[in-house]
Design an enzyme around this catalytic site. Sequence first.
Site, PDB file in Angstrom:
ATOM      1  N   LYS A 123      30.443 -12.531  20.894  1.00  0.00           N
ATOM      2  CA  LYS A 123      29.416 -11.601  20.455  1.00  0.00           C
ATOM      3  C   LYS A 123      29.826 -11.024  19.117  1.00  0.00           C
ATOM      4  O   LYS A 123      31.007 -10.733  18.910  1.00  0.00           O
ATOM      5  CB  LYS A 123      29.348 -10.458  21.488  1.00  0.00           C
ATOM      6  CG  LYS A 123      27.953 -10.001  21.802  1.00  0.00           C
ATOM      7  CD  LYS A 123      27.982  -8.876  22.808  1.00  0.00           C
ATOM      8  CE  LYS A 123      27.223  -7.716  22.224  1.00  0.00           C
ATOM      9  NZ  LYS A 123      27.410  -6.490  22.942  1.00  0.00           N
ATOM     10  N   SER A 139      32.319  -9.822  12.346  1.00  0.00           N
ATOM     11  CA  SER A 139      33.411 -10.752  12.005  1.00  0.00           C
ATOM     12  C   SER A 139      34.776 -10.290  12.497  1.00  0.00           C
ATOM     13  O   SER A 139      35.794 -10.607  11.877  1.00  0.00           O
ATOM     14  CB  SER A 139      33.474 -10.999  10.493  1.00  0.00           C
ATOM     15  OG  SER A 139      32.196 -11.311  10.010  1.00  0.00           O
ATOM     16  N   ARG A 140      34.783  -9.519  13.562  1.00  0.00           N
ATOM     17  CA  ARG A 140      36.055  -9.040  14.165  1.00  0.00           C
ATOM     18  C   ARG A 140      36.843  -8.084  13.267  1.00  0.00           C
ATOM     19  O   ARG A 140      38.019  -7.855  13.481  1.00  0.00           O
ATOM     20  CB  ARG A 140      36.970 -10.217  14.572  1.00  0.00           C
ATOM     21  CG  ARG A 140      36.316 -11.167  15.587  1.00  0.00           C
ATOM     22  CD  ARG A 140      36.160 -10.460  16.916  1.00  0.00           C
ATOM     23  NE  ARG A 140      35.650 -11.315  17.982  1.00  0.00           N
ATOM     24  CZ  ARG A 140      34.372 -11.319  18.397  1.00  0.00           C
ATOM     25  NH1 ARG A 140      33.467 -10.554  17.826  1.00  0.00           N
ATOM     26  NH2 ARG A 140      33.996 -12.087  19.395  1.00  0.00           N
ATOM     27  N   ILE A 141      36.175  -7.544  12.226  1.00  0.00           N
ATOM     28  CA  ILE A 141      36.874  -6.552  11.388  1.00  0.00           C
ATOM     29  C   ILE A 141      36.493  -5.180  11.938  1.00  0.00           C
ATOM     30  O   ILE A 141      35.737  -4.408  11.335  1.00  0.00           O
ATOM     31  CB  ILE A 141      36.509  -6.728   9.890  1.00  0.00           C
ATOM     32  CG1 ILE A 141      36.722  -8.196   9.501  1.00  0.00           C
ATOM     33  CG2 ILE A 141      37.398  -5.821   9.026  1.00  0.00           C
ATOM     34  CD1 ILE A 141      36.376  -8.510   8.075  1.00  0.00           C
TER      35      ILE A 141
END
Length: 209
Positions: free
Chosen positions: A9, A187-189
């Site tokens: 997700k 983006s997982r940041i």
Amino acid sequence: MENLHSFRKNYTKNQLNEADIHSKPLQQFKVWFQEAVNDASFEANAMVLSTVGKEGMPSSRVVLLKEIIDEGFIFYTNYKSKKAKDLAYNNKASILFFWEKFERQIRIEGEIEKISEQKSINYFNSRPKASQIGAVISKQSEEVSSRKILEEKFEKYNENQEIEKPKDWGGYILKANKYEFWQGRASRIHDRIVYQQEKNSWNIKRLNP
Ligand SMILES: Cc1cc2nc3c(=O)[nH]c(=O)nc-3n(C[C@H](O)[C@H](O)[C@H](O)COP(=O)(O)O)c2cc1C
């Protein structure tokens, strides 16, 4: 069984910026908690409580946050349960909230102590009768040979009966010395803001996601 590798997700709903946060973590907690509570579609006050007992083995379970006061976070349970035994040996513990809908996690660490007997009595007396009876009949975390035994015990009570708080049931308060607010981002940041207590102030820093 589905392949979990493809479960992915992207988190895009919110952000957490240094410019917008409170200098006191409890205030920041209250802001996020209120947003979660306002969305009545889930139990925002359900939190994972983790303890470590004599064996050195972490143990986690969900309990319900029942009050937030300046000193900390209050929940109620059985004082002879597994978690209570862990806490009697080691009062360091953590609580964790995961609010999927907001893509948020809050991790809180600190030390736990019992609240006053009178405060526990007051809360117990405010509970629905069935919950009171449930607390009286349950030797929480001990083995029971069948469900029927519990139901029979329950049926011995009636709705009009006065139920006194069992002496082995009551509240605990977690007094926090560390908080981490996690906001899922694209983006997982992700955003991770940590508050660490230092004497009478809170040191705030951002962590890598
Ligand atoms: C949504 C939810 C709320 C719960 N709330 C409580 C609670 O407030 N107090 C409690 O003692 N157990 C609560 N439980 C049950 C605990 O997760 C756990 O089974 C129980 O406290 C025994 O844990 P222990 O053997 O580690 O002491 C709740 C469970 C769930 C899933």
